[in-house]
Design an enzyme around this catalytic site. Structure first.
Site, short mmCIF file in Angstrom:
data_model
loop_
_atom_site.label_atom_id
_atom_site.label_comp_id
_atom_site.label_asym_id
_atom_site.label_seq_id
_atom_site.Cartn_x
_atom_site.Cartn_y
_atom_site.Cartn_z
N LYS A 97 0.83 -1.21 0.00
CA LYS A 97 0.00 0.00 0.00
C LYS A 97 0.86 1.26 0.00
O LYS A 97 1.71 1.43 0.86
CB LYS A 97 -0.91 0.02 1.22
CG LYS A 97 -1.95 1.16 1.19
CD LYS A 97 -2.70 1.28 2.49
CE LYS A 97 -2.00 2.18 3.49
NZ LYS A 97 -1.90 3.59 3.05
N LEU A 132 -4.10 -0.20 8.16
CA LEU A 132 -2.86 0.51 7.87
C LEU A 132 -3.28 1.91 7.45
O LEU A 132 -3.97 2.08 6.46
CB LEU A 132 -2.07 -0.18 6.76
CG LEU A 132 -0.64 0.33 6.53
CD1 LEU A 132 0.22 0.17 7.78
CD2 LEU A 132 0.01 -0.37 5.35
N ASP A 133 -2.88 2.90 8.25
CA ASP A 133 -3.38 4.26 8.08
C ASP A 133 -3.13 4.80 6.68
O ASP A 133 -2.20 4.40 5.98
CB ASP A 133 -2.73 5.20 9.10
CG ASP A 133 -3.01 4.79 10.53
OD1 ASP A 133 -4.10 4.23 10.76
OD2 ASP A 133 -2.15 5.04 11.39
N LYS A 134 -3.95 5.77 6.30
CA LYS A 134 -3.81 6.44 5.01
C LYS A 134 -2.41 7.02 4.84
O LYS A 134 -1.84 7.00 3.75
CB LYS A 134 -4.86 7.54 4.88
CG LYS A 134 -4.83 8.33 3.59
CD LYS A 134 -5.92 9.39 3.58
CE LYS A 134 -5.87 10.23 2.31
NZ LYS A 134 -6.94 11.26 2.28
N SER A 191 0.32 5.90 6.10
CA SER A 191 1.35 4.87 6.24
C SER A 191 1.40 4.02 4.98
O SER A 191 0.49 4.04 4.16
CB SER A 191 1.04 3.99 7.46
OG SER A 191 0.96 4.76 8.63
#
Length: 253
Positions: free
Chosen positions: A79, A124-126, A128
């Site tokens: 990502k 998983l944060d935006k 990150s």
């Protein structure tokens, strides 16, 4: 090809519970297979989700049921920053929309379509980047993010601010988030402004909030590992399927 398993327990147990504990499928998947008439015990088709298998009995999941389980997808996605792992806000792009033929890494015989039920396994944060798992496999999801999961998640983190031993001690043990004490973490300084975090939980924006409490600002957060599964040489923005060996290792862990 059918799947055959012999129950070696000491007491009768519900079939759906045993299949879930064995890592064959989730309880919900087992209930569906039973309802579809795809499960036999000692050659007799069972029709009740509450049916119990006796010690020494053999269960057979016929070819159709085995094929249905084999068709469950689990995808590893590298990502990038800016892509959201879960439900998007207006104007945001969810990770599931990025799983396309054009950015597969390596060979693939099948691809997700509108009928796929892929969902992110953990967040998983935006802001990150790194390893994100998307899966239709309930057993695998439980192994990774279930309440009894003890899998490690490893992150490479770059921060701004002064790093000294007392801060590292706070990060490793002693902090609280939302009124609950965090599990001990492994935190290692690997460069002037670089840290490696190894966690066994995944609270909301946990690493960023931990660093904030220690007057450190995260400028890059990169997840490289979940359990035995490493991002390896998977390029950013691309995806691949999990291997059977990787799935088995995650469940056993």
């Amino acid at each position: 090809m059918s799947v055959t398993k012999t129950y070696d327990g000491d007491e009768p147990v519900r079939v759906n519970k045993w299949l879930a504990q064995s890592g064959v499928c989730s309880r919900r998947e087992a209930d569906s297979l039973i309802a579809d008439g795809l499960v036999k015990i000692e050659g007799v088709t069972i029709t009740s989700a509450g049916h119990k298998i006796e010690p020494g009995q053999t269960l057979t999941l016929d070819q159709g049921g085995a094929a249905a389980l084999d068709a469950r997808m689990t995808i590893l996605y590298h990502k990038p920053v800016g892509i959201v792992s879960g439900q998007p806000e207006p104007g945001e792009t969810p990770a599931i929309r990025m799983i396309r033929r054009a950015n597969v890494f390596g060979p693939a015989d099948v691809y997700p379509d509108q009928n796929s039920k892929l969902a992110p396994v953990g967040r998983l944060d935006k802001d990150s980047r790194g390893l994100l798992i998307l899966s239709e496999d309930g057993v695998l999801a439980k192994a990774i993010i279930g309440p009894e999961s003890d899998l490690e998640k490893e992150y490479r983190v770059v921060v701004r601010g002064h790093i000294f031993e007392e801060k590292l001690k706070w990060l490793r043990h002693g902090l609280e988030l939302d009124g609950r004490k965090l599990k001990p973490a492994k935190v290692i300084q690997t460069g002037d402004q670089a840290l490696t975090f190894i966690l066994k939980e995944g609270r909301n924006r946990q690493i960023r909030r931990m660093c904030d409490m220690c007057e450190l600002r995260v400028v890059d957060l990169y997840r490289v590992r979940i359990g035995n599964l490493r991002i390896g040489n998977l390029p950013e923005g691309q995806w691949r399927f999990i291997t059977p060996e990787e799935r088995t290792a995650l469940i056993k862990a």
